[in-house]
Design a protein around this motif. Structure first.
Motif, PDB file in Angstrom:
ATOM      1  N   ALA A  85       0.847  -1.194   0.000  1.00 19.71           N
ATOM      2  CA  ALA A  85       0.000   0.000   0.000  1.00 19.71           C
ATOM      3  C   ALA A  85       0.882   1.245   0.000  1.00 19.71           C
ATOM      4  CB  ALA A  85      -0.914  -0.001   1.221  1.00 19.71           C
ATOM      5  N   LYS A 124       0.383   4.309   0.066  1.00 22.16           N
ATOM      6  CA  LYS A 124       0.072   5.469   0.909  1.00 22.16           C
ATOM      7  C   LYS A 124       0.945   5.501   2.163  1.00 22.16           C
ATOM      8  CE  LYS A 124      -3.692   3.537   0.637  1.00 22.16           C
ATOM      9  NZ  LYS A 124      -4.619   2.491   0.449  1.00 22.16           N
ATOM     10  N   PRO A 180      -0.584  -4.973   2.565  1.00 24.46           N
ATOM     11  CA  PRO A 180       0.112  -4.397   3.715  1.00 24.46           C
ATOM     12  C   PRO A 180       0.908  -3.149   3.322  1.00 24.46           C
ATOM     13  CG  PRO A 180       1.322  -6.280   2.867  1.00 24.46           C
ATOM     14  CD  PRO A 180       0.067  -6.189   2.051  1.00 24.46           C
ATOM     15  N   TYR A 206       3.455   6.314   7.114  1.00 27.63           N
ATOM     16  CA  TYR A 206       2.545   7.428   7.419  1.00 27.63           C
ATOM     17  C   TYR A 206       3.212   8.578   8.182  1.00 27.63           C
ATOM     18  CZ  TYR A 206      -0.718   3.821   6.001  1.00 27.63           C
ATOM     19  OH  TYR A 206      -1.361   2.828   5.301  1.00 27.63           O
TER      20      TYR A 206
HETATM   21  N1  LLP Z   1      -5.577  -1.112   1.633  1.00 22.74           N
HETATM   22  C1  LLP Z   1      -6.458  -0.110   1.738  1.00 22.74           C
HETATM   23  C2  LLP Z   1      -7.659  -0.139   0.913  1.00 22.74           C
HETATM   24  C3  LLP Z   1      -6.259   0.934   2.646  1.00 22.74           C
HETATM   25  O1  LLP Z   1      -7.157   1.899   2.752  1.00 22.74           O
HETATM   26  C4  LLP Z   1      -5.099   0.927   3.448  1.00 22.74           C
HETATM   27  C5  LLP Z   1      -4.839   2.005   4.405  1.00 22.74           C
HETATM   28  C6  LLP Z   1      -4.180  -0.117   3.285  1.00 22.74           C
HETATM   29  C7  LLP Z   1      -4.457  -1.130   2.385  1.00 22.74           C
HETATM   30  C8  LLP Z   1      -2.902  -0.189   4.073  1.00 22.74           C
HETATM   31  O2  LLP Z   1      -3.092  -0.282   5.439  1.00 22.74           O
HETATM   32  P1  LLP Z   1      -1.832  -0.604   6.387  1.00 22.74           P
HETATM   33  O3  LLP Z   1      -1.391  -2.010   6.107  1.00 22.74           O
HETATM   34  O4  LLP Z   1      -0.756   0.363   6.063  1.00 22.74           O
HETATM   35  O5  LLP Z   1      -2.359  -0.425   7.754  1.00 22.74           O
HETATM   36  N2  LLP Z   1      -2.688   7.326   8.308  1.00 22.74           N
HETATM   37  C9  LLP Z   1      -3.069   6.249   9.177  1.00 22.74           C
HETATM   38  C10 LLP Z   1      -3.353   4.976   8.397  1.00 22.74           C
HETATM   39  C11 LLP Z   1      -4.403   5.156   7.340  1.00 22.74           C
HETATM   40  C12 LLP Z   1      -4.564   3.908   6.522  1.00 22.74           C
HETATM   41  C13 LLP Z   1      -5.404   4.154   5.345  1.00 22.74           C
HETATM   42  N3  LLP Z   1      -5.594   2.996   4.528  1.00 22.74           N
HETATM   43  C14 LLP Z   1      -1.988   6.031  10.218  1.00 22.74           C
HETATM   44  O6  LLP Z   1      -1.008   6.757  10.222  1.00 22.74           O
HETATM   45  O7  LLP Z   1      -2.117   5.144  11.065  1.00 22.74           O
END
Ligand code: LLP
Length: 463
Positions: free
Chosen positions: A94, A96, A321, A421
């Motif tokens: 991911a 982002k 992830p 992030y």
């Molecule tokens: N897939 C989708 C559709 C998502 O919306 C997200 C995160 C991910 C995967 C990845 O999630 P991860 O594995 O990184 O938890 N800014 C916040 C987190 C926002 C996450 C948004 N979407 C923070 O700093 O905790």
């Protein structure tokens, strides 16, 4: 396990432990392996090194504040995820969490796919040579221009997030004479145990199409009826920084049930399901994250079991992830400035960055760890709050932590687990200059995202 150049001693018996603060580690020089990237260690003098390079040298060459990203750790985590899920599943990083062209190249080399959620991320991915078919496009409000670009590029999948978008993407695809591969993002109604702002599978929020009231089934009906769309599966993302696998299991079960309903109604077995990202990492010693192989096993067991009972062919699973790959691979290095002891409360330690390079503490009440890294110290621990240099009292980087009492201006301290992030949510608040990201590997360090300069600020200010 811990790594230290200094043997732990029975020194810090009677420190500030009242209130909810946990006692400091027996020896503040000891680094908890859980929160630091894999090549981080202390050298014989007690100074922290990453990828074989001492932080003092890094600070001298690249300045502070700066993010240092452990490239071999990043690559190892990519491999751990793809090996855990194996050839019958797909891992989408991911973007982002943190994206740059170097990161895209590492992902490509390590065989991962990429999830993007904006035109900017898509441009970065394509520019760095990620094949379009390995990219998935997310977002609750993709613009027409973004969808056009994605379709023109031949993107692997677009994750549809609303009824309007189903029609929008179908029209654009038809105009380009293609059948766009799509998934439908459903909200499965799971309450994920995480901060409200990063939970996404309960119904009262902006993402996805609800499963509960038959909306998702209706979305599937419409998508199957449109020529421009090739519906390959269903997507669910329940939130972020989650440790408990129960939410993922419920989500997987509900998604498989939907596949069974689709088979019963339309006679089609959709070939894929995507269970999103959201796996938690260790920010402090209290956190106990799951390993990729445990996650892969838990998810594939539940999907297989549910499919057997519904007499469905097991779909190909994908996961996304972000944090779990990049989060633990970087730390932020700061120089200590003003130190202000508040009698009977705590000591405020100001650093040369703050909420502009890590907004997570202010925004989500996130917990972080911190260590003195330019030297070892035998001084007693003192309870500190690490704060930034911004004009806001909520400008806190680490709420409660212990640092040695002989901490002095000019010392270097580091906050681990800032790979996800932090740079991607960094801002120019108070006209702060966003810090660089420096990749470190096998004794070499190179800037992959440079530090912003005052000229950059003035260049945008055209008035
Ligand atoms: N897939 C989708 C559709 C998502 O919306 C997200 C995160 C991910 C995967 C990845 O999630 P991860 O594995 O990184 O938890 N800014 C916040 C987190 C926002 C996450 C948004 N979407 C923070 O700093 O905790």
């Amino acid at each position: 396990m811990s790594r230290s150049a200094h043997p732990a001693g029975p020194r810090h018996a009677d420190v500030l432990t009242e209130g909810h603060y946990s006692a400091p580690a027996a020896d503040l020089n000891v680094l908890d392996e859980k929160v630091w990237s894999r090549t981080v260690t202390r050298d014989a003098d007690g100074a922290l090194t990453v990828g074989g390079i001492a932080v003092a040298r890094l600070a001298e060459e690249f300045g502070t504040p700066a993010y240092f990203l452990d490239e071999s750790d990043f690559r190892a985590r990519c491999r751990a995820w793809s090996e855990a899920f194996g050839p019958d599943a797909d891992v989408f990083y991911a973007g982002k969490a943190f994206l740059s062209r170097a990161v895209v190249r590492w992902l490509k080399e390590e065989g991962l796919n990429l999830d993007v959620c904006s035109g900017g991320e898509l441009t970065t991915a394509l520019d760095a040579g990620m094949p379009a078919e390995r990219i998935a496009f997310h977002g609750n409000n993709k613009t027409v221009a973004e969808i056009e670009r994605a379709v023109e590029a031949g993107i692997g999948r677009i994750v549809l997030d609303s009824f309007q978008e189903i029609v929008r993407v179908a029209h654009i695809a038809q105009r380009h004479g293609v059948r766009q591969r799509v998934q439908i993002r459903v909200t499965v109604g799971v309450e994920a145990h995480t901060h409200e702002f990063i939970a996404t599978a309960h119904e009262d929020q902006k993402f996805g199409i609800a499963l509960a009231d038959g909306q998702a089934a209706e979305a599937v009906r419409r998508a199957l009826s449109l020529d421009g769309l090739d519906l390959i599966g269903v997507h669910s993302h329940i939130g972020s920084q989650i440790f408990d696998m129960a939410g993922f299991e419920v989500s997987a079960r509900r998604v498989v049930q939907l596949l069974a309903e689709i088979r019963d109604e339309h006679g089609v077995e959709l070939p894929e399901i995507d269970l999103g990202g959201g796996l938690g990492i260790a920010y402090t010693s209290e956190d106990d994250p799951r390993e990729p192989h445990e996650i892969a096993k838990a998810l594939s067991d539940i999907v297989t079991r549910e499919c057997e009972s519904a007499k469905l062919r097991t779909p190909r699973i994908s996961v996304e992830p972000g944090r779990a790959i990049v989060g633990p691979t970087a730390f932020t290095l700061y120089e200590v400035g003003t130190i202000k002891p508040l009698e009977g409360l705590r000591t405020y330690v100001s650093v040369d960055g703050g909420m502009s390079d890590n907004i997570r503490t202010a925004l989500y009440d996130a917990e972080y760890s911190v260590a003195l890294v330019s030297r070892a110290s035998d001084a007693e621990p003192m309870l500190v709050r690490v704060v930034g240099k911004h004009c806001e009292s909520g400008d806190i980087v680490v709420k409660d932590a212990f640092l040695p009492a002989d901490l002095a201006p000019g010392d270097l301290i580091a906050v681990p687990a800032t790979g996800a992030y932090c740079r991607s949510m960094a801002s120019n608040y108070n006209h702060a200059l966003r810090p660089p990201v420096v990749a470190v590997r096998d004794g070499e360090a190179r800037v992959i995202v440079r530090r912003e300069t005052e000229e950059d600020l003035l260049r945008l200010d055209v008035g």
